[in-house]
Every structure is written in structure tokens, then in C-alpha cells.
Design an enzyme around this catalytic site. Structure first.
Site, mmCIF file in Angstrom:
data_model
loop_
_atom_site.group_PDB
_atom_site.id
_atom_site.type_symbol
_atom_site.label_atom_id
_atom_site.label_comp_id
_atom_site.label_asym_id
_atom_site.label_seq_id
_atom_site.Cartn_x
_atom_site.Cartn_y
_atom_site.Cartn_z
ATOM 1 N N LYS A 76 0.854 -1.182 0.000
ATOM 2 C CA LYS A 76 0.000 0.000 0.000
ATOM 3 C C LYS A 76 0.892 1.235 0.000
ATOM 4 O O LYS A 76 1.970 1.235 0.599
ATOM 5 C CB LYS A 76 -0.884 -0.026 1.251
ATOM 6 C CG LYS A 76 -1.920 1.077 1.343
ATOM 7 C CD LYS A 76 -2.791 0.879 2.584
ATOM 8 C CE LYS A 76 -3.770 2.011 2.786
ATOM 9 N NZ LYS A 76 -4.622 1.813 3.977
ATOM 10 N N SER A 151 -9.320 3.295 3.117
ATOM 11 C CA SER A 151 -8.228 3.864 2.354
ATOM 12 C C SER A 151 -7.411 2.835 1.571
ATOM 13 O O SER A 151 -6.559 3.213 0.755
ATOM 14 C CB SER A 151 -7.278 4.625 3.298
ATOM 15 O OG SER A 151 -6.622 3.744 4.197
ATOM 16 N N SER A 175 -10.302 1.001 7.009
ATOM 17 C CA SER A 175 -9.597 1.116 5.734
ATOM 18 C C SER A 175 -9.322 -0.195 5.025
ATOM 19 O O SER A 175 -8.999 -0.195 3.835
ATOM 20 C CB SER A 175 -8.275 1.870 5.935
ATOM 21 O OG SER A 175 -8.521 3.227 6.196
#
Length: 464
Positions: A76, A151, A175
Site C-alpha cells: 500500500k 483507504s 480502511s
């Protein structure tokens, strides 16, 4: 053998270990899929040459390969990897190339994985949608007019569309679970302290933890085993040990399962549950009751949560290393949160931390008589790109809460939770529920999630 993107994490790892496919072949295959589907906005950076070098260096499988030997994954874009642009979803970091890797990237390397690059994330991971000014929005592969949540939006899209077999991610307020539920894959938020490389214990609010996104519960358990295996450096850790892949197979007997559609945002916002979300919850109840488990409503009506969480969220933004003079370069919601956070007094901040711990104790006490608690994963179906109104911070915050009101309180409490698709909406889109465990209760919620997955049957994945 099936096409590599149809295998999932565990079968692909086995094929690599057995020499049925080489790391070079697997890397080339997934890089080609990423290149063919850039329109989905899953990746912020693709490191094709570095991935090919790493794959070639691995050579033939050793006698006792590590769990992810030769498996293509990605970081990520909140995880630093030495020598790779790490922008944290922000224009202010356009030229940032870290010299050292974060512990999470190191842990994946030690497990034998090959990083193909960076999955997309909103600016500094602050929002529950992945739409930034540094790249295209992350789009739901089931309906690309819709966003993918956040996210960890890029990670979820990459898994759902077969660009990766699974993906490491992080969850500070939903997230992992929000994007996983948005695009119909499995998302696991571990207990606070479970994953040493992303435990939450080294941040003042203790909210953010690392965890897996995968197409199946078994693949999520396998990736959790890798993430949880590192050395611990904290006095506190989640109780119980893996391997979770094995523990999730253990029959738990008859369970007492609490069910609630209440959320801590009900007190301050207009939260409405979409019929498809209600239907998925009802389907999960039907399956679990049919298996002999006891199903009961949870008497839980929390108060005072909204103000407390807003302070925690603002405070987390206050620490972002963007000087006041450069706030015009970040997105409006980021600038708003940073300014609000830096204006907090110590009294308000310490009061919010105290309120968060009181909320944690009260919620765990309310859930204590249940083996696990079942909630909807999301209140609404996937939202169109642009719906979250990132240029109007207060409207954006309200809409994020209305979309995913069942997520952030789990982080405040440090509990494990997993989202798993159990039904389909009239348009064929998967609809998920959330299972919340006791502290350290990953194995049990994984077992129940796997039962729901088997009862649902195989999903027809987006044809890409």
C-alpha cells in the site's frame, strides 16, 4: 492449471513451491494484467523492473521455502519501500523516495514475496474513499462508475480484479473492511497488537493496524499468519497464537452470536440501512441459525462517540509532516483535518483519549456475553466516483459515516473484525456482512466467515 489470477493466494503459493510455475512467470503474468487494467486505478506505482529482478534472483524453489516464496504482491502506498517512490497519495511527496523500508515491507520480503509496486490510497490514508489528485480514482470492478472505498482502495481493487492474489493493507477506521466490502472481497482487521509490523501500539490513538485483503477467507488467514509471525517489540500483544489457517478450521461448537444494526453514529447522523445490506444481514442470520448457533439482538446504544472520534481523527492528521505554509498543496479535506488537529488543546485531546478508552471498555462489556457480534459491513451500496465531495470537508465526513457507520468503532476498541460477502444485490454485486470478535478472537471469526462463504457458494468474479 487454472489461469494464475483465478487461483488465489494459497493455490498460487503451492504452484510456485511445487515448480508448476516459476516466480518469473508469475511476475510477468500479473504485471501484464496490471498493465491491461490501469483504468481501475489500483496502482499508484508499478515497479516492473525491480519485480523482474527479484523474481529472477529467487531462482528455483528451495527445499523449505518461506510461505510466500515467489508470490507477487504489492505494498500500500502508505508503506515505505527503499528506493521506490512512496507518495502517501499526496502531491507534496511527489519526489519522495525513502532510503529504508518499513517493517511491513521487510516482513513480506522475508516471507519470499515479490513486490510489484504500490497500491493506491487516499492522501495520507485519511478517508474512506480512494480519489486523489495524484492519480485516477480506484474503481469498483463490478461497476467502474463507482469508487472502491478506502483507504486501502487500490489493494481491494487489485484483489477483486485479479491483479494480485491477495494484498497487505492497513485499517485505522475501516480502511481494510470498507473497500473490501465495497468490491466484494474478504477484509480482515486484526486485533490491536496482533501484527508486530503494524500493530497500532506505536501510535498515540492505537487505531491503525495492518491486515490482509483476499478473495477467500482461507487466503486471508494465510496472509495473516505471515503478518503475525514477526518478532514482537511491545509489552502488550493480542492473546492467542496462530497459525490462523489451522485454527479457523476448528469446529467451535454452538456459539452465541449477537446481531445489531446500531452504530455509534446514530446519535448524531441520519444513518439509513439499504435494503440489500439488510438482506445480507438476514441471510447471514439464517445461515448461522440454521447451523444451530444462538442468535440474539445486542442491547447497545452508545453515546458521545461522534465528538470523540472526530478529535482522534483530527489529531492523527495533525502529525502529518506538511508545514502550514504548504497546506494549499494538499486536498481540502486533508488541509481541514490538519488545521483542526493542530488547533486542538491538550485538554481536549487527552479528554478524547480518555473517552475512547471508556468507549472501548463499555463496548467490550456490552459484547462480552457473545462469542462474536454480527453487523452489516456497509450501510449503503457502492457510491459513484465524486459522491464523497472531497472538496467540502464537512459534507465529505458526514457521507463517509453514512456509508460505513459500522467500521471505526472497532478500531477504537482494538477488536478483530472481518467482512465477507454473503449475498448479491439485484444487480449482481456482492454484499457483505461484518463479524466482530472478542480481543484476540481472529480464529473464531475466520471460522464463522468461512462457514458463511461455503454456504454462499462460489462468486462469479468480474470478467476482466
Amino acid at each position: 492449471m487454472s489461469a494464475l489470477h483465478e487461483l488465489g493466494l494459497r493455490p498460487l503459493a503451492a504452484a510456485l513451491r511445487d515448480g508448476e510455475v516459476t516466480p518469473v512467470e508469475a511476475t510477468a503474468y500479473f504485471l501484464a494484467r496490471i498493465e491491461a487494467h490501469t483504468d481501475l486505478g489500483a496502482f499508484a506505482e508499478v515497479t516492473a523492473e525491480a519485480a523482474r529482478r527479484r523474481a529472477a534472483e529467487l531462482g528455483a524453489p528451495p527445499a523449505d521455502p518461506p510461505a510466500l516464496w515467489g508470490v507477487p504482491l504489492a505494498d500500500k502506498d502508505l508503506t515505505a519501500r527503499a528506493g521506490v517512490p512512496t507518495r502517501y497519495g499526496s502531491r507534496v511527496n511527489a519526489d519522495h523516495v525513502p532510503a529504508h523500508s518499513d517493517p511491513l515491507a521487510v516482513a513480506l520480503d522475508e516471507a519470499g514475496a515479490i513486490s510489484l509496486g504500490k497500491t493506491s490510497t487516499p492522501e495520507f490514508g485519511l478517508t474512506g474513499f480512494t480519489e486523489t489528485r495524484v492519480g485516477p480514482p480506484a474503481r469498483d470492478p463490478w461497476g467502474p462508475a463507482n469508487g472502491a472505498g478506502g483507504s486501502s482502495g487500490g489493494a481491494a481493487v487489485a484483489v477483486a480484479s485479479g491483479l494480485l492474489p491477495a494484498a497487505p493493507a492497513s485499517d485505522g477506521g475501516g480502511s481494510i473492511r470498507i473497500p473490501a466490502a465495497t468490491v466484494g472481497v474478504v477484509g480482515l482487521k486484526p486485533s490491536r497488537g496482533r501484527v508486530p509490523a503494524g500493530s497500532g501500539l506505536d501510535s498515540p490513538d492505537g487505531l491503525a493496524v495492518a491486515g490482509p485483503i483476499a478473495r477467500t477467507v482461507d487466503d486471508a488467514a494465510m496472509l495473516l499468519d505471515v503478518l503475525a509471525a514477526g518478532p514482537y517489540r511491545y509489552a502488550t500483544r493480542a492473546p492467542g497464537d496462530g497459525p490462523f489457517s489451522e485454527a479457523a478450521l476448528v469446529l467451535p461448537g454452538t456459539l452465541r452470536i449477537g446481531v445489531t444494526t446500531a452504530s455509534p453514529w446514530d446519535e448524531s447522523m441520519d444513518i439509513r440501512l439499504d435494503p440489500a445490506a439488510r438482506g445480507a444481514l438476514d441471510e447471514a442470520v439464517r445461515v448461522l441459525a440454521g447451523a444451530g448457533h444462538g442468535i440474539e439482538d445486542v442491547g447497545w446504544a452508545p453515546t458521545g462517540y461522534g465528538d470523540m472520534f472526530m478529535i482522534l481523527w483530527r489529531a492523527s492528521a495533525a502529525r502529518i509532516p506538511v508545514p502550514d505554509a504548504r497546506l494549499g498543496e494538499v486536498e481540502p479535506i486533508t488541509a481541514w483535518l490538519i488545521r483542526e488537529g493542530r488547533a486542538l488543546t491538550a485538554e481536549r485531546l487527552l479528554g478524547a483519549y480518555a473517552a475512547a478508552r471508556a468507549f472501548e471498555r463499555g463496548t467490550i462489556a456490552a459484547f462480552a456475553s457473545f462469542d462474536l457480534v454480527l453487523t452489516p459491513a456497509l450501510a449503503l451500496p457502492p457510491r459513484p466516483v465524486g459522491w464523497f465531495a472531497q472538496d467540502d470537508p464537512e459534507v465529505s465526513f458526514t457521507r463517509q459515516c453514512q456509508y460505513a457507520p459500522y467500521s471505526s468503532f472497532v478500531n477504537v476498541c482494538g477488536l478483530p473484525a472481518v467482512t465477507v460477502p454473503v449475498a448479491t444485490a439485484p444487480d449482481g454485486h456482492p454484499v457483505s456482512v461484518q463479524l466482530i470478535g472478542r480481543p484476540g478472537g481472529e480464529a473464531l471469526i475466520l471460522h464463522v466467515a468461512a462457514h458463511l462463504e461455503r454456504s454462499r457458494g462460489a462468486l462469479a468474479w468480474p470478467s476482466l
